[in-house]
Design a protein around this motif. Structure first.
Motif, PDB file in Angstrom:
ATOM      1  N   ALA A   2       0.789  -0.903   0.243  1.00  0.00           N
ATOM      2  CA  ALA A   2       0.425   0.501  -0.219  1.00  0.00           C
ATOM      3  C   ALA A   2       0.679   1.393  -0.055  1.00  0.00           C
ATOM      4  O   ALA A   2       0.540   2.322  -0.009  1.00  0.00           O
ATOM      5  CB  ALA A   2      -1.211   0.403   0.867  1.00  0.00           C
ATOM      6  N   ILE A   3       2.309   1.141   0.688  1.00  0.00           N
ATOM      7  CA  ILE A   3       2.886   2.232   0.776  1.00  0.00           C
ATOM      8  C   ILE A   3       3.543   3.151  -0.573  1.00  0.00           C
ATOM      9  O   ILE A   3       3.310   3.591  -1.358  1.00  0.00           O
ATOM     10  CB  ILE A   3       3.657   2.136   1.888  1.00  0.00           C
ATOM     11  CG1 ILE A   3       3.321   1.982   3.166  1.00  0.00           C
ATOM     12  CG2 ILE A   3       4.924   2.974   1.677  1.00  0.00           C
ATOM     13  CD1 ILE A   3       4.503   1.794   4.140  1.00  0.00           C
ATOM     14  N   ALA A   4       4.136   1.169  -2.262  1.00  0.00           N
ATOM     15  CA  ALA A   4       4.515   1.769  -3.131  1.00  0.00           C
ATOM     16  C   ALA A   4       3.414   2.105  -3.497  1.00  0.00           C
ATOM     17  O   ALA A   4       3.745   2.915  -4.349  1.00  0.00           O
ATOM     18  CB  ALA A   4       5.071   0.013  -3.222  1.00  0.00           C
ATOM     19  N   VAL A   5       1.751   1.667  -3.648  1.00  0.00           N
ATOM     20  CA  VAL A   5       1.117   2.552  -4.037  1.00  0.00           C
ATOM     21  C   VAL A   5       0.934   3.902  -3.673  1.00  0.00           C
ATOM     22  O   VAL A   5       0.553   4.999  -4.815  1.00  0.00           O
ATOM     23  CB  VAL A   5      -0.239   1.604  -4.275  1.00  0.00           C
ATOM     24  CG1 VAL A   5      -1.665   2.661  -4.908  1.00  0.00           C
ATOM     25  CG2 VAL A   5      -0.147  -0.175  -4.863  1.00  0.00           C
ATOM     26  N   THR A   6       0.907   4.183  -2.577  1.00  0.00           N
ATOM     27  CA  THR A   6       0.182   5.553  -2.231  1.00  0.00           C
ATOM     28  C   THR A   6       1.968   5.976  -3.121  1.00  0.00           C
ATOM     29  O   THR A   6       0.888   6.930  -3.941  1.00  0.00           O
ATOM     30  CB  THR A   6       0.602   5.613  -0.838  1.00  0.00           C
ATOM     31  OG1 THR A   6      -0.265   4.715  -0.935  1.00  0.00           O
ATOM     32  CG2 THR A   6       0.091   7.043  -0.694  1.00  0.00           C
ATOM     33  N   LEU A   7       2.644   5.719  -2.506  1.00  0.00           N
ATOM     34  CA  LEU A   7       3.854   6.795  -3.164  1.00  0.00           C
ATOM     35  C   LEU A   7       3.869   7.065  -5.013  1.00  0.00           C
ATOM     36  O   LEU A   7       4.070   8.094  -5.183  1.00  0.00           O
ATOM     37  CB  LEU A   7       5.301   6.399  -3.062  1.00  0.00           C
ATOM     38  CG  LEU A   7       6.748   6.767  -3.038  1.00  0.00           C
ATOM     39  CD1 LEU A   7       6.672   7.955  -2.770  1.00  0.00           C
ATOM     40  CD2 LEU A   7       7.852   5.526  -3.169  1.00  0.00           C
ATOM     41  N   ILE A   8       3.678   5.584  -5.693  1.00  0.00           N
ATOM     42  CA  ILE A   8       3.678   6.186  -7.306  1.00  0.00           C
ATOM     43  C   ILE A   8       2.035   7.310  -7.137  1.00  0.00           C
ATOM     44  O   ILE A   8       2.495   8.121  -8.194  1.00  0.00           O
ATOM     45  CB  ILE A   8       3.559   4.670  -7.414  1.00  0.00           C
ATOM     46  CG1 ILE A   8       4.515   4.137  -7.647  1.00  0.00           C
ATOM     47  CG2 ILE A   8       2.869   4.931  -9.330  1.00  0.00           C
ATOM     48  CD1 ILE A   8       4.713   2.553  -8.029  1.00  0.00           C
ATOM     49  N   VAL A   9       0.968   7.103  -6.607  1.00  0.00           N
ATOM     50  CA  VAL A   9      -0.205   7.786  -7.474  1.00  0.00           C
ATOM     51  C   VAL A   9       0.352   9.381  -6.553  1.00  0.00           C
ATOM     52  O   VAL A   9       0.138  10.356  -7.444  1.00  0.00           O
ATOM     53  CB  VAL A   9      -1.431   7.359  -6.347  1.00  0.00           C
ATOM     54  CG1 VAL A   9      -2.178   8.779  -6.489  1.00  0.00           C
ATOM     55  CG2 VAL A   9      -1.336   5.758  -6.952  1.00  0.00           C
ATOM     56  N   VAL A  10       0.839   9.358  -5.500  1.00  0.00           N
ATOM     57  CA  VAL A  10       1.765  11.251  -5.165  1.00  0.00           C
ATOM     58  C   VAL A  10       1.904  11.467  -6.415  1.00  0.00           C
ATOM     59  O   VAL A  10       2.380  12.662  -6.369  1.00  0.00           O
ATOM     60  CB  VAL A  10       2.248  11.501  -4.059  1.00  0.00           C
ATOM     61  CG1 VAL A  10       2.497  12.044  -3.424  1.00  0.00           C
ATOM     62  CG2 VAL A  10       0.745  10.620  -2.966  1.00  0.00           C
ATOM     63  N   ILE A  11       3.367  10.542  -6.204  1.00  0.00           N
ATOM     64  CA  ILE A  11       4.104  11.367  -7.347  1.00  0.00           C
ATOM     65  C   ILE A  11       3.850  11.320  -8.537  1.00  0.00           C
ATOM     66  O   ILE A  11       4.028  12.934  -9.571  1.00  0.00           O
ATOM     67  CB  ILE A  11       5.535  10.258  -7.558  1.00  0.00           C
ATOM     68  CG1 ILE A  11       6.443  10.472  -5.971  1.00  0.00           C
ATOM     69  CG2 ILE A  11       6.286  10.460  -8.606  1.00  0.00           C
ATOM     70  CD1 ILE A  11       7.188   9.138  -5.998  1.00  0.00           C
ATOM     71  N   GLY A  12       2.836  10.773  -8.966  1.00  0.00           N
ATOM     72  CA  GLY A  12       2.377  11.180 -10.415  1.00  0.00           C
ATOM     73  C   GLY A  12       1.624  12.166 -10.048  1.00  0.00           C
ATOM     74  O   GLY A  12       1.260  13.203 -11.269  1.00  0.00           O
ATOM     75  N   GLN A  13       0.740  12.234  -9.471  1.00  0.00           N
ATOM     76  CA  GLN A  13      -0.350  13.646  -9.075  1.00  0.00           C
ATOM     77  C   GLN A  13       0.845  14.323  -8.779  1.00  0.00           C
ATOM     78  O   GLN A  13       0.245  15.899  -9.670  1.00  0.00           O
ATOM     79  CB  GLN A  13      -1.137  13.557  -7.826  1.00  0.00           C
ATOM     80  CG  GLN A  13      -2.374  12.231  -7.994  1.00  0.00           C
ATOM     81  CD  GLN A  13      -2.929  12.348  -6.747  1.00  0.00           C
ATOM     82  OE1 GLN A  13      -2.423  12.816  -5.622  1.00  0.00           O
ATOM     83  NE2 GLN A  13      -3.548  12.073  -6.861  1.00  0.00           N
ATOM     84  N   MET A  14       1.925  14.750  -8.189  1.00  0.00           N
ATOM     85  CA  MET A  14       3.281  16.129  -8.274  1.00  0.00           C
ATOM     86  C   MET A  14       3.362  16.230  -9.479  1.00  0.00           C
ATOM     87  O   MET A  14       3.690  17.285 -10.085  1.00  0.00           O
ATOM     88  CB  MET A  14       4.177  15.684  -7.686  1.00  0.00           C
ATOM     89  CG  MET A  14       4.821  16.887  -7.235  1.00  0.00           C
ATOM     90  SD  MET A  14       6.899  15.694  -6.060  1.00  0.00           S
ATOM     91  CE  MET A  14       6.920  15.294  -7.176  1.00  0.00           C
TER      92      MET A  14
END
Length: 71
Positions: A2-14
């Motif tokens: 879940a941390i990896a997915v969240t990190l990927i989503v946040v970086i994508g949005q950024m």
């Protein structure tokens, strides 16, 4: 996981927000970021030196600790 997915989503949005801001700045003719003052530039250099020392010092300390504990 879940941390990896969240990190990927946040970086994508950024990255998407940054691209939109860049396009908006190009459209309006304004600089993406205002020029930095001399004080900010000095602080940036000091921060870069500190992080550079940490990047070098941490592996050296870990290698020395490993070497001393193996002896």
């Amino acid at each position: 996981m879940a941390i990896a997915v969240t990190l990927i989503v946040v970086i994508g949005q950024m990255l998407v927000r940054r691209q939109r801001a860049r396009e908006e700045a190009e459209r309006t003719g304004q600089p993406l970021e205002p020029p930095r003052s001399p004080e900010e530039q000095a602080r940036d250099r000091q921060t870069a030196v500190v992080w550079g020392c940490l990047v070098v010092a941490v592996p050296v300390v870990l290698a020395l600790l490993y070497w001393f504990t193996r002896a």
